[in-house]
Design a protein around this motif. Structure first.
Motif, PDB file in Angstrom:
ATOM      1  N   ALA A 129      86.647  64.016  75.099  1.00  0.00           N
ATOM      2  CA  ALA A 129      86.937  62.713  74.497  1.00  0.00           C
ATOM      3  C   ALA A 129      86.699  61.584  75.503  1.00  0.00           C
ATOM      4  N   LEU A 130      87.121  61.798  76.756  1.00  0.00           N
ATOM      5  CA  LEU A 130      86.956  60.767  77.780  1.00  0.00           C
ATOM      6  C   LEU A 130      85.480  60.534  78.095  1.00  0.00           C
ATOM      7  N   ALA A 131      84.705  61.609  78.183  1.00  0.00           N
ATOM      8  CA  ALA A 131      83.270  61.468  78.467  1.00  0.00           C
ATOM      9  C   ALA A 131      82.555  60.740  77.334  1.00  0.00           C
ATOM     10  N   LEU A 132      82.909  61.069  76.105  1.00  0.00           N
ATOM     11  CA  LEU A 132      82.273  60.407  74.961  1.00  0.00           C
ATOM     12  C   LEU A 132      82.624  58.924  74.929  1.00  0.00           C
ATOM     13  N   ILE A 134      83.842  56.986  77.727  1.00  0.00           N
ATOM     14  CA  ILE A 134      83.508  56.258  78.950  1.00  0.00           C
ATOM     15  C   ILE A 134      82.015  56.308  79.261  1.00  0.00           C
ATOM     16  N   VAL A 135      81.419  57.497  79.188  1.00  0.00           N
ATOM     17  CA  VAL A 135      80.021  57.650  79.591  1.00  0.00           C
ATOM     18  C   VAL A 135      79.068  57.319  78.442  1.00  0.00           C
ATOM     19  N   CYS A 136      79.378  57.838  77.250  1.00  0.00           N
ATOM     20  CA  CYS A 136      78.479  57.634  76.111  1.00  0.00           C
ATOM     21  C   CYS A 136      78.745  56.319  75.371  1.00  0.00           C
ATOM     22  N   GLY A 137      79.964  55.837  75.458  1.00  0.00           N
ATOM     23  CA  GLY A 137      80.275  54.572  74.803  1.00  0.00           C
ATOM     24  C   GLY A 137      80.576  54.681  73.326  1.00  0.00           C
ATOM     25  N   LEU A 138      80.869  55.890  72.826  1.00  0.00           N
ATOM     26  CA  LEU A 138      81.257  56.012  71.424  1.00  0.00           C
ATOM     27  C   LEU A 138      82.597  55.333  71.213  1.00  0.00           C
ATOM     28  N   THR A 139      82.794  54.783  70.033  1.00  0.00           N
ATOM     29  CA  THR A 139      84.069  54.145  69.732  1.00  0.00           C
ATOM     30  C   THR A 139      85.130  55.213  69.481  1.00  0.00           C
ATOM     31  N   LYS A 141      86.982  55.377  66.970  1.00  0.00           N
ATOM     32  CA  LYS A 141      86.841  55.772  65.572  1.00  0.00           C
ATOM     33  C   LYS A 141      85.768  56.849  65.408  1.00  0.00           C
ATOM     34  N   GLN A 142      84.636  56.682  66.093  1.00  0.00           N
ATOM     35  CA  GLN A 142      83.562  57.679  66.007  1.00  0.00           C
ATOM     36  C   GLN A 142      84.016  59.024  66.563  1.00  0.00           C
ATOM     37  N   ILE A 143      84.704  58.994  67.693  1.00  0.00           N
ATOM     38  CA  ILE A 143      85.164  60.245  68.313  1.00  0.00           C
ATOM     39  C   ILE A 143      86.206  60.919  67.437  1.00  0.00           C
ATOM     40  N   ALA A 144      87.115  60.122  66.870  1.00  0.00           N
ATOM     41  CA  ALA A 144      88.155  60.678  65.992  1.00  0.00           C
ATOM     42  C   ALA A 144      87.537  61.362  64.780  1.00  0.00           C
ATOM     43  N   ARG A 145      86.535  60.743  64.180  1.00  0.00           N
ATOM     44  CA  ARG A 145      85.872  61.342  63.014  1.00  0.00           C
ATOM     45  C   ARG A 145      85.170  62.637  63.402  1.00  0.00           C
ATOM     46  N   ALA A 146      84.573  62.651  64.596  1.00  0.00           N
ATOM     47  CA  ALA A 146      83.864  63.849  65.040  1.00  0.00           C
ATOM     48  C   ALA A 146      84.814  65.020  65.236  1.00  0.00           C
ATOM     49  N   PHE A 147      86.046  64.735  65.676  1.00  0.00           N
ATOM     50  CA  PHE A 147      87.015  65.800  65.923  1.00  0.00           C
ATOM     51  C   PHE A 147      88.014  65.971  64.782  1.00  0.00           C
ATOM     52  N   LEU A 148      87.757  65.280  63.696  1.00  0.00           N
ATOM     53  CA  LEU A 148      88.570  65.422  62.481  1.00  0.00           C
ATOM     54  C   LEU A 148      90.047  65.147  62.749  1.00  0.00           C
ATOM     55  N   VAL A 149      90.311  64.109  63.543  1.00  0.00           N
ATOM     56  CA  VAL A 149      91.696  63.700  63.786  1.00  0.00           C
ATOM     57  C   VAL A 149      91.800  62.208  63.483  1.00  0.00           C
ATOM     58  N   GLY A 150      93.029  61.724  63.382  1.00  0.00           N
ATOM     59  CA  GLY A 150      93.240  60.318  63.115  1.00  0.00           C
ATOM     60  C   GLY A 150      92.845  59.451  64.304  1.00  0.00           C
ATOM     61  N   GLU A 151      92.506  58.217  64.002  1.00  0.00           N
ATOM     62  CA  GLU A 151      92.084  57.298  65.064  1.00  0.00           C
ATOM     63  C   GLU A 151      93.210  57.067  66.069  1.00  0.00           C
ATOM     64  N   ALA A 152      94.450  56.926  65.581  1.00  0.00           N
ATOM     65  CA  ALA A 152      95.586  56.703  66.480  1.00  0.00           C
ATOM     66  C   ALA A 152      95.800  57.897  67.406  1.00  0.00           C
ATOM     67  N   CYS A 213      75.633  66.292  69.222  1.00  0.00           N
ATOM     68  CA  CYS A 213      74.486  67.018  69.776  1.00  0.00           C
ATOM     69  C   CYS A 213      73.546  66.059  70.493  1.00  0.00           C
ATOM     70  N   ASP A 214      73.273  64.936  69.852  1.00  0.00           N
ATOM     71  CA  ASP A 214      72.392  63.939  70.462  1.00  0.00           C
ATOM     72  C   ASP A 214      72.999  63.376  71.746  1.00  0.00           C
ATOM     73  N   GLU A 215      74.306  63.140  71.732  1.00  0.00           N
ATOM     74  CA  GLU A 215      74.966  62.609  72.920  1.00  0.00           C
ATOM     75  C   GLU A 215      74.926  63.624  74.061  1.00  0.00           C
ATOM     76  N   ALA A 216      75.130  64.907  73.747  1.00  0.00           N
ATOM     77  CA  ALA A 216      75.094  65.946  74.779  1.00  0.00           C
ATOM     78  C   ALA A 216      73.700  66.051  75.391  1.00  0.00           C
ATOM     79  N   ILE A 217      72.675  65.975  74.554  1.00  0.00           N
ATOM     80  CA  ILE A 217      71.309  66.039  75.063  1.00  0.00           C
ATOM     81  C   ILE A 217      71.010  64.822  75.930  1.00  0.00           C
TER      82      ILE A 217
END
Length: 418
Positions: A129-132, A134-139, A141-152, A213-217
């Protein structure tokens, strides 16, 4: 006017290096992130009016550093930064900073940032979550949706990770050669975890997890720029490219999983495959095989086969044997048994996996493969019990459907041979 799409791309590309440099300046993750965000806001105001800077990364670092200093001054109720018109013209300062951003600074700054994101004190989920963020710049909200958890909940996860980093007394000096070597494996593992989170997304996913997948690549390509002669990083990038290349063919029109041997290979991304094959060939020439290289080599065998019948199963068997030596695992042996069943027959493969049952009794793929081998040997009742157990152990509808498809295919093949 500067094109909005170009600005967005420039901000995304510059983020790892700029964040790394700002982290070096401020020695605080929260301050560095806020400074970079403020620099991006200034860029969105300045670049369309004044045109793109000669070096966007240097511009953002300088603007972010000034913004961070301004924030510190405000905290101390000291004088503010000059007006926006003055700071927008950073040409002279930018030129000076660009000269100092040589390869070594670039390498050290990004490594420091990556090492902090995968700090050993952080659980794996927080590292990702931290890498996505800090490094990738995902919001968030985007990270929460990817991991199927709430934004809070995701916001709390990232906040806890930052707090743990802040309290861990992390050194901010340039990482030495020994530290780079020791922690590069942790960085590579984190990148592959991000990829697998995306690759394991089901057909019902709205694209949020597939984006991982795109972010990891993208992160793997960044590592390649830092470690141009490291074969395991080449192998990691090749592995993800070759796997991701199959994505367009992994689901059918009804969004059901399509088994590898049934996929329309014309849908595979040929550009990704070419890049992946070139990387694994280059890595192999170094003569230092590792886990990612061998896994990429396995994916390459499938990528080079024009049809399922062209697959070189003997080569797959040999590669899995090497992987067993480097990284012993019952799951690797289970996968090797598939190749053995193709080259030596189902009886040899069944003999190989039977000793694994106690360790893989809760693994649905084990029972699925066992059922397939028993069915080929004409032991129908035992096969159906194994398939029933596999379906019962499946944790998702997609996994259960995978077993059912495999069973249907085997029954069809057996009927054709009868």
């Amino acid at each position: 006017m500067t094109d909005a799409a170009w600005i967005s791309s420039a901000l995304t590309s510059a983020r790892p290096q700029a964040m790394g440099a700002l982290l070096r300046y401020f020695r605080d993750l929260e301050t560095a992130e806020e400074a970079y965000q403020e620099a991006c806001l200034r860029a969105l105001k300045s670049w369309p009016k004044n045109g793109p800077p000669r070096d966007p990364t240097a511009w953002l670092i300088f603007a972010g550093r000034n913004s961070g200093i301004d924030a510190k001054r405000r905290e101390k109720k000291q004088e503010a930064l000059p007006d926006e018109d003055q700071i927008s013209d950073l040409s002279d300062a930018e030129a000076e900073l660009t000269e100092r951003l040589d390869g070594q600074h670039y390498r050290d700054d990004i490594l420091r940032l990556l090492f902090i994101c995968c700090h050993p004190d952080l659980p794996g989920t927080q590292q990702i979550a931290l890498a996505l963020r800090i490094v990738c710049g995902l919001t968030v909200k985007q990270i929460a949706r990817a991991f199927l958890v709430g934004e809070a909940a995701m916001e709390q996860r990232i906040t806890r990770a930052k707090a743990r980093i802040a309290s861990a007394d992390v050194p901010f000096e340039a990482p030495g050669a020994v530290e780079r070597s020791e922690r590069l494996g942790a960085v590579a593992a984190m990148v592959y975890l991000i990829f697998n989170e995306g690759y394991s997304a089901g057909a019902e996913d709205d694209g949020s997890r597939a984006q991982l997948c795109d972010e990891a690549i993208r992160l793997a390509r960044l590592l390649l720029r830092l470690f141009q002669t490291e074969p395991e990083i080449m192998g990691l990038a090749a592995l993800m490219l070759l796997q991701h290349a199959r994505s367009p063919a992994r689901f059918d029109a009804e969004r059901q999983i399509v088994l590898l041997e049934d996929q329309d290979r014309r849908l595979w991304n040929s550009q990704m495959i070419a890049e992946g094959l070139a990387l694994i060939d280059k890595a192999t020439r170094h003569g230092r095989p590792g886990s990612y290289q061998l896994q990429a080599a396995l994916a390459a065998v499938h990528a080079r086969a024009a049809t399922p019948e062209d697959t070189n199963w003997r080569q797959i068997d040999l590669l899995y044997a090497l992987l067993e030596e480097i990284q012993p695992s019952p799951v690797i042996t289970l996968n090797r048994a598939v190749a053995v069943s193709k080259t030596q027959g189902p009886e040899a493969a069944l003999a190989m996996i039977e000793p694994l049952e106690s360790r893989l009794s809760g693994y649905f793929y084990f029972h699925g493969l066992k059922g397939g081998l028993l069915l080929k040997l004409g032991r129908g009742k035992e096969a159906h019990r194994a398939f029933d157990q596999a379906i019962a152990l499946a944790t998702t509808a997609a996994e259960a459907n995978h077993i059912r498809q495999h069973l249907d295919r085997l029954l069809k093949d057996n009927a054709a041979q009868a």
